[in-house]
Design a protein around this motif. Structure first.
Motif, PDB file in Angstrom:
ATOM      1  N   UNK A  13       0.812  -1.210   0.000  1.00 21.49           N
ATOM      2  CA  UNK A  13       0.000   0.000   0.000  1.00 21.49           C
ATOM      3  C   UNK A  13       0.847   1.262   0.000  1.00 21.49           C
ATOM      4  N   UNK A  14       2.163   1.088   0.180  1.00 23.30           N
ATOM      5  CA  UNK A  14       3.051   2.242   0.211  1.00 23.30           C
ATOM      6  C   UNK A  14       3.272   2.755  -1.206  1.00 23.30           C
ATOM      7  N   UNK A  15       3.133   4.050  -1.447  1.00 21.71           N
ATOM      8  CA  UNK A  15       3.376   4.580  -2.792  1.00 21.71           C
ATOM      9  C   UNK A  15       4.834   4.384  -3.193  1.00 21.71           C
ATOM     10  N   UNK A  16       5.051   4.159  -4.473  1.00 25.18           N
ATOM     11  CA  UNK A  16       6.414   3.983  -4.976  1.00 25.18           C
ATOM     12  C   UNK A  16       7.006   5.348  -5.243  1.00 25.18           C
ATOM     13  N   UNK A  17       8.030   5.707  -4.453  1.00 26.49           N
ATOM     14  CA  UNK A  17       8.704   6.995  -4.610  1.00 26.49           C
ATOM     15  C   UNK A  17      10.201   6.739  -4.697  1.00 26.49           C
ATOM     16  N   UNK A  18      10.947   7.842  -4.849  1.00 26.31           N
ATOM     17  CA  UNK A  18      12.401   7.707  -4.914  1.00 26.31           C
ATOM     18  C   UNK A  18      12.953   7.187  -3.605  1.00 26.31           C
ATOM     19  N   UNK A  19      12.312   7.614  -2.542  1.00 25.82           N
ATOM     20  CA  UNK A  19      12.797   7.187  -1.233  1.00 25.82           C
ATOM     21  C   UNK A  19      12.262   5.819  -0.839  1.00 25.82           C
ATOM     22  N   UNK A  20      11.085   5.490  -1.357  1.00 27.26           N
ATOM     23  CA  UNK A  20      10.483   4.187  -1.024  1.00 27.26           C
ATOM     24  C   UNK A  20      10.118   3.450  -2.321  1.00 27.26           C
ATOM     25  N   UNK A  21      11.142   3.029  -3.088  1.00 20.17           N
ATOM     26  CA  UNK A  21      10.848   2.327  -4.359  1.00 20.17           C
ATOM     27  C   UNK A  21      10.300   0.935  -4.112  1.00 20.17           C
TER      28      UNK A  21
END
Length: 416
Positions: A13-21
């Motif tokens: 459920x965590x969005x895919x970002x640069x910090x949380x790929x």
């Protein structure tokens, strides 16, 4: 020493970002989930590959209007229920369920039902072109040109660093080490293939040193072989004045180039075997020919030697003086016979002449005169002898007569 940083697993459920790929596996699982929600659906396309292995069918389906292809699988249980035969080029509709393989990252569809729609667009176009070329007489056997026995330079149209190039060059060189190639590299599949293969054929055909052209590719599925059925390629091959070999290397599919070419080779290796003779076989053939010539020459010499021996054994050659002696004796006999016949002929002619002379003498008046007879002729007034007196009335009294006797003439006068 600093401790390595261990990232905490990211929640779905965590969005895919640069910090949380997202991990690759997470993304793949999400894609698989999205694909799974599509469920079963009907699609239409053209079969470009159809392979049966272990009862299962593996193939590819191409969009009818755009450049889009997808792989499909028909499991054995479904394939056994199909009531029609299928092959490359068939236009079909299929009930499929898309599947995304997470581990390999590939998208395929599983087929649950399949049925024909009609002849595929590609196959229809190829069939129309085939009929057109056939009507123009470009498939006629009398157009086929014979390959040179030993070409000085072989033109090769093929892909760069391809297995087809290696097969042709290696096998041709093994058969005839002195063979030379002029290679024109071209794309052998895709949108550029038809134009580049056409350019290669035309370029090599213009080269006066090229004796034969090979167009080679190491097989492929129906769709990959389409450039070799392109109208530009087949018309360039038909217009070429240099003999051309098609070595596409696929038995199941037959591109139009195979029908236009002067020779169709089943594989690039087969083309290499067809284009140059095997030096070992040729040397063996020369040895056999030399042995046959030597044998025939030996037989001929032996036969002529026997004939000469037979001629020398004949008496006329073994004892030539014998023939001369025989002919000399024969000549002497004929000479003696000739002399004898000549003498006999002279004697016979002499006797005949004497007999003729005797007959003439017996019949001559002179012979009568010599027996005491005389010829009386009345002497004319001019003193010349006149008519012969045959009756007393012819000589009246007083007539002057001339008496011819054996010894001469006597003058007298008739007296009473």
């Amino acid at each position: 020493m600093a401790e390595p940083v261990v990232s905490t697993p990211t929640s779905a459920s965590t969005p895919a970002t640069r910090d949380t790929p997202w991990p690759v596996a997470l993304m793949s699982e999400k894609i698989a989930g999205w694909v799974e929600r599509l469920g079963q659906l009907w699609i239409e396309g053209e079969i470009t590959q159809w392979q049966v292995r272990g009862g299962h069918v593996y193939g590819k389906l191409k969009d009818l209007s755009q450049d889009a292809t997808i792989s499909f699988t028909v499991w054995r249980s479904v394939a056994q229920r199909l009531t029609s035969e299928y092959a490359q080029g068939d236009r079909v509709i299929a009930l499929v369920k898309p599947n995304f393989w997470v581990k390999g990252g590939s998208l395929t569809v599983q087929v649950f039902d399949l049925s024909h729609v009609g002849l595929g667009e590609l196959l229809e176009r190829l069939e129309r072109l085939r009929r057109q070329l056939l009507a123009e007489g470009l498939f006629a056997p009398e157009r086929k040109r014979a390959l040179p026995f030993l070409p000085g330079l072989i033109g090769l149209v093929t892909g760069r660093d391809s297995d087809a190039e290696k097969d042709v060059v290696r096998n041709a060189t093994l058969r005839w080490p002195g063979v030379k190639f002029k290679i024109h590299y071209a794309a052998v599949q895709g949108d550029r293939a038809a134009g580049e293969v056409t350019a290669g054929i035309e370029a090599l055909d213009r080269d006066p040193e090229v004796d034969v052209i090979i167009v080679a590719r190491g097989g492929g599925d129906f769709q990959n072989l389409l450039p070799f059925s392109d109208e530009r390629v087949v018309r360039a091959a038909a217009a070429a004045t240099t003999p051309l070999i098609s070595a596409i290397g696929h038995e199941a599919d037959r591109p139009l180039l195979d029908d236009i070419a002067d020779l169709r080779a089943s594989t690039p290796t087969d083309a290499a075997k067809r284009v140059v003779p095997d030096v070992g076989e040729e040397l063996a053939g020369l040895d056999q020919a030399r042995a046959r010539m030597s044998s025939r020459l030996g037989q001929f010499i032996a036969h002529e030697t026997d004939r000469i021996a037979q001629l020398r054994a004949r008496p006329v050659l073994a004892q030539p003086e014998r023939g001369i002696d025989e002919r000399a004796d024969e000549l002497v006999r004929w000479a003696a016979r000739g002399a004898e016949l000549a003498d006999r002929a002279v004697n016979d002619r002499g006797q005949a002449l004497a007999q003729t002379r005797a007959r003439l003498t017996a019949l001559s008046p002179r012979a009568t005169l010599e027996r005491g007879y005389a010829i009386a002729q009345v002497i004319a007034v001019d003193g010349t002898p006149g008519a012969v007196v045959r009756d007393p009335a012819d000589a009246p009294v007083g007539a002057a007569l001339r008496l011819t006797v054996a010894g001469g003439h006597v003058a007298t006068v008739v007296t009473p």
